[in-house]
Design a protein around this motif. Structure first.
Motif, PDB file in Angstrom:
ATOM      1  N   VAL A 169       0.827  -1.211   0.000  1.00 27.43           N
ATOM      2  CA  VAL A 169       0.000   0.000   0.000  1.00 27.43           C
ATOM      3  C   VAL A 169       0.867   1.270   0.000  1.00 27.43           C
ATOM      4  N   GLY A 170       2.138   1.114  -0.384  1.00 31.72           N
ATOM      5  CA  GLY A 170       2.997   2.274  -0.539  1.00 31.72           C
ATOM      6  C   GLY A 170       3.611   2.799   0.736  1.00 31.72           C
ATOM      7  N   VAL A 171       3.792   1.935   1.733  1.00 32.18           N
ATOM      8  CA  VAL A 171       4.403   2.352   2.996  1.00 32.18           C
ATOM      9  C   VAL A 171       5.621   1.476   3.277  1.00 32.18           C
ATOM     10  N   GLU A 207       3.626  15.793   8.822  1.00 28.81           N
ATOM     11  CA  GLU A 207       2.539  15.319   9.688  1.00 28.81           C
ATOM     12  C   GLU A 207       1.470  14.606   8.867  1.00 28.81           C
ATOM     13  N   ARG A 208       1.188  15.131   7.687  1.00 29.07           N
ATOM     14  CA  ARG A 208       0.189  14.488   6.829  1.00 29.07           C
ATOM     15  C   ARG A 208       0.643  13.094   6.408  1.00 29.07           C
ATOM     16  N   GLU A 209       1.923  12.966   6.052  1.00 29.32           N
ATOM     17  CA  GLU A 209       2.454  11.658   5.648  1.00 29.32           C
ATOM     18  C   GLU A 209       2.407  10.668   6.817  1.00 29.32           C
ATOM     19  N   ILE A 210       2.702  11.141   8.010  1.00 35.58           N
ATOM     20  CA  ILE A 210       2.644  10.273   9.190  1.00 35.58           C
ATOM     21  C   ILE A 210       1.235   9.723   9.375  1.00 35.58           C
ATOM     22  N   GLU A 211       0.240  10.608   9.341  1.00 41.61           N
ATOM     23  CA  GLU A 211      -1.158  10.183   9.530  1.00 41.61           C
ATOM     24  C   GLU A 211      -1.617   9.259   8.415  1.00 41.61           C
ATOM     25  N   GLU A 212      -1.259   9.597   7.168  1.00 40.20           N
ATOM     26  CA  GLU A 212      -1.656   8.767   6.033  1.00 40.20           C
ATOM     27  C   GLU A 212      -0.968   7.405   6.087  1.00 40.20           C
ATOM     28  N   GLY A 213       0.314   7.396   6.456  1.00 44.72           N
ATOM     29  CA  GLY A 213       1.049   6.134   6.533  1.00 44.72           C
ATOM     30  C   GLY A 213       0.452   5.187   7.562  1.00 44.72           C
ATOM     31  N   ILE A 214       0.111   5.693   8.732  1.00 42.41           N
ATOM     32  CA  ILE A 214      -0.490   4.847   9.770  1.00 42.41           C
ATOM     33  C   ILE A 214      -1.868   4.357   9.329  1.00 42.41           C
ATOM     34  N   ARG A 215      -2.618   5.231   8.661  1.00 46.58           N
ATOM     35  CA  ARG A 215      -3.953   4.819   8.171  1.00 46.58           C
ATOM     36  C   ARG A 215      -3.822   3.677   7.157  1.00 46.58           C
ATOM     37  N   LEU A 216      -2.843   3.752   6.272  1.00 43.51           N
ATOM     38  CA  LEU A 216      -2.631   2.698   5.281  1.00 43.51           C
ATOM     39  C   LEU A 216      -2.178   1.395   5.937  1.00 43.51           C
ATOM     40  N   LEU A 217      -1.364   1.510   6.996  1.00 48.12           N
ATOM     41  CA  LEU A 217      -0.943   0.298   7.707  1.00 48.12           C
ATOM     42  C   LEU A 217      -2.123  -0.417   8.331  1.00 48.12           C
TER      43      LEU A 217
END
Length: 463
Positions: free
Chosen positions: A419-421, A448-458
């Motif tokens: 998923v791109g992480v 901060e946006r990448e951090i939130e998006e990355g955790i959501r994708l995980l």
């Protein structure tokens, strides 16, 4: 014959023959002028372009020298049959200053080695660099002090005392390009008598240097306070490598009671402690804890620090503070080693510190990383709740996630990549196989946006 569609710029500072040479070179590389084609005669081309015969001859000679054309007696100049350059399996791109395969371009990479480059004071650094070149003039280009430039060592000495409680003079400081270089120097200083007790898990790059140099290594387990002094005492080790301010990778902070135990061990063993304070500047709850070296009254602690986390990794500036006895040994045995950090970089950093830019930058980064840490922890809580356990969140620029879903470490990494992480293993830091997957999450180089998006994708692929 082919058509020449070149207009030479006679007002350009670049010589006409260079412009002509570049034209042919580009056309040949692009396949517009193909192998075996005959180039115009020098005389005809000179007339066609309104330039001198010598100009054309110089361009042709350069093309011949580089192998783009060949000269055939009484026939002229012909394009050589060049073997095409094979493309890489995957084209490379630049993303965040790091080369990688094209499919990685949009990866959210939780790499612990990255920092917030957008917050680096580029203009200020450039000004300091320009001032260094101007003020130092010719001597900046000469070899510097093998131990490091005195001005920078004096600034580091002052900073360390004020911020980390490290007590030392500039004569005890060695400047060098990274932890592995310092471990190599210490291996030479301590000789074969040095038996290294390494935290397990611990920094694998230190382990690899010692292993490759044939050093004796004892792996010492951790407990909730860091390295187990009881286990250290049972080993043959007389040199302990530790990361007390933020254990790498597990993240615990060594309490004062354990620090005193460790210092007493060094006295009893007549050994040394290597304190690697790789990111001690960043503590997210309370003030940074004073260094182990600052508690030492017996000259048993070797202190390592770096600007890679607090400034930028690419300048490759680290420092080692030796106890006075070892500093004298260094002067006698290793002063012949050339300095590994550019004198220009050292002097620029010195000016950066003298003018107060370093302290302002550090205060700014503490605020930024504290906020990113909070964003990360909130995102983990919102998405995972009790499906993961967070370890080592109170300091530094990474945390560990113990994932409670029964999936192996390699599977977790693969699912994240789908998923791109990109997340990172912790198994490489252990001397033996470990039970239960734990993933390293670095956040310093992400927004901060990448951090939130990355955790959501995980969450999508891990739950």
């Amino acid at each position: 014959m082919f058509e020449i569609t070149l207009t030479l710029d006679k007002t350009n500072k670049e010589a006409l023959y260079v412009q002509l040479y570049k034209y042919f070179k580009t056309e040949i590389q692009n396949g517009q002028i193909k192998a075996g084609m005959k180039l115009p005669s020098k005389r005809k081309l000179a007339v066609h372009l309104g330039i001198g015969l010598n100009t054309v001859d110089s361009a042709y000679q350069q093309l011949m020298a580089e192998g783009y054309v060949e000269s055939q007696l009484r026939k002229g100049f012909f394009v050589a049959d060049l073997e095409p350059i094979s493309p890489l399996n995957e084209p490379l791109h630049v993303s965040g200053g790091v080369m990688g395969p094209k499919h990685e371009r949009n990866m959210i990479d939780f790499n612990h080695g990255r920092v917030d480059m957008d917050s680096f004071p580029h203009a200020v650094w450039k000004k300091c660099l320009n001032n260094t070149l101007y003020l130092q003039e010719r001597k900046i280009f000469m070899s510097g002090d093998p131990q490091g430039e005195w001005g920078l060592r004096a600034e580091i000495s002052s900073y360390l005392f004020q911020s980390r409680g490290v007590r030392c003079g500039a004569d005890q400081i060695i400047i060098g390009a990274g932890t592995q270089y310092f471990i190599h120097l210490l291996r030479l200083l301590l000789g074969n008598e040095g038996i290294f007790g390494l935290e397990d898990p611990g920094f694998h790059r230190v382990r690899e240097v010692l292993r490759l140099e044939g050093a004796n290594i004892a792996f010492i387990p951790l407990d909730e306070g860091g390295i187990s002094v009881d286990s250290l005492k049972k080993s043959a080790a007389n040199v302990a490598y530790v990361t007390p301010s933020h254990q790498f990778p597990s993240g615990m902070i060594m309490p004062i009671t354990r620090r005193v135990e460790l210092l007493n061990w060094a006295v009893e063993k007549a050994g040394y402690i290597i304190e690697d304070d790789y990111d001690g500047e960043f503590r997210h709850a309370g003030k940074p804890i004073p260094s182990l070296q600052g508690l030492d009254t017996n000259g048993k602690v070797i202190y390592l620090g770096t600007f890679s986390k607090s400034l930028i990794p690419s300048i490759r500036v680290g420092y080692m503070v030796l106890p006075k006895e070892l500093a004298r040994d260094y002067q006698q045995k290793l002063i012949g080693y050339k300095q590994t950090v550019s004198k220009i970089i050292q002097e620029t950093l010195c000016l950066f510190m003298i003018n107060g830019h370093w302290e302002r930058h550090l205060n700014k980064m503490r605020t930024i990383y504290r906020k990113k840490n909070k964003v990360l922890l909130n995102a983990i809580e919102e998405n995972f709740h009790d499906h993961v356990a967070v370890i080592g969140e109170k300091s530094g620029l990474h945390v560990l996630l113990k994932v409670k879903n029964g999936i192996s470490e390699s599977e977790l990494i693969q699912k994240a990549a789908s998923v791109g992480v990109r997340v990172h293993p912790t198994s490489v830091y252990h001397s033996k196989n470990v039970k239960g997957p734990t993933i390293l999450i670095g956040y310093g180089g992400l927004t901060e946006r990448e951090i939130e998006e990355g955790i959501r994708l995980l969450k999508k692929v891990w739950l």
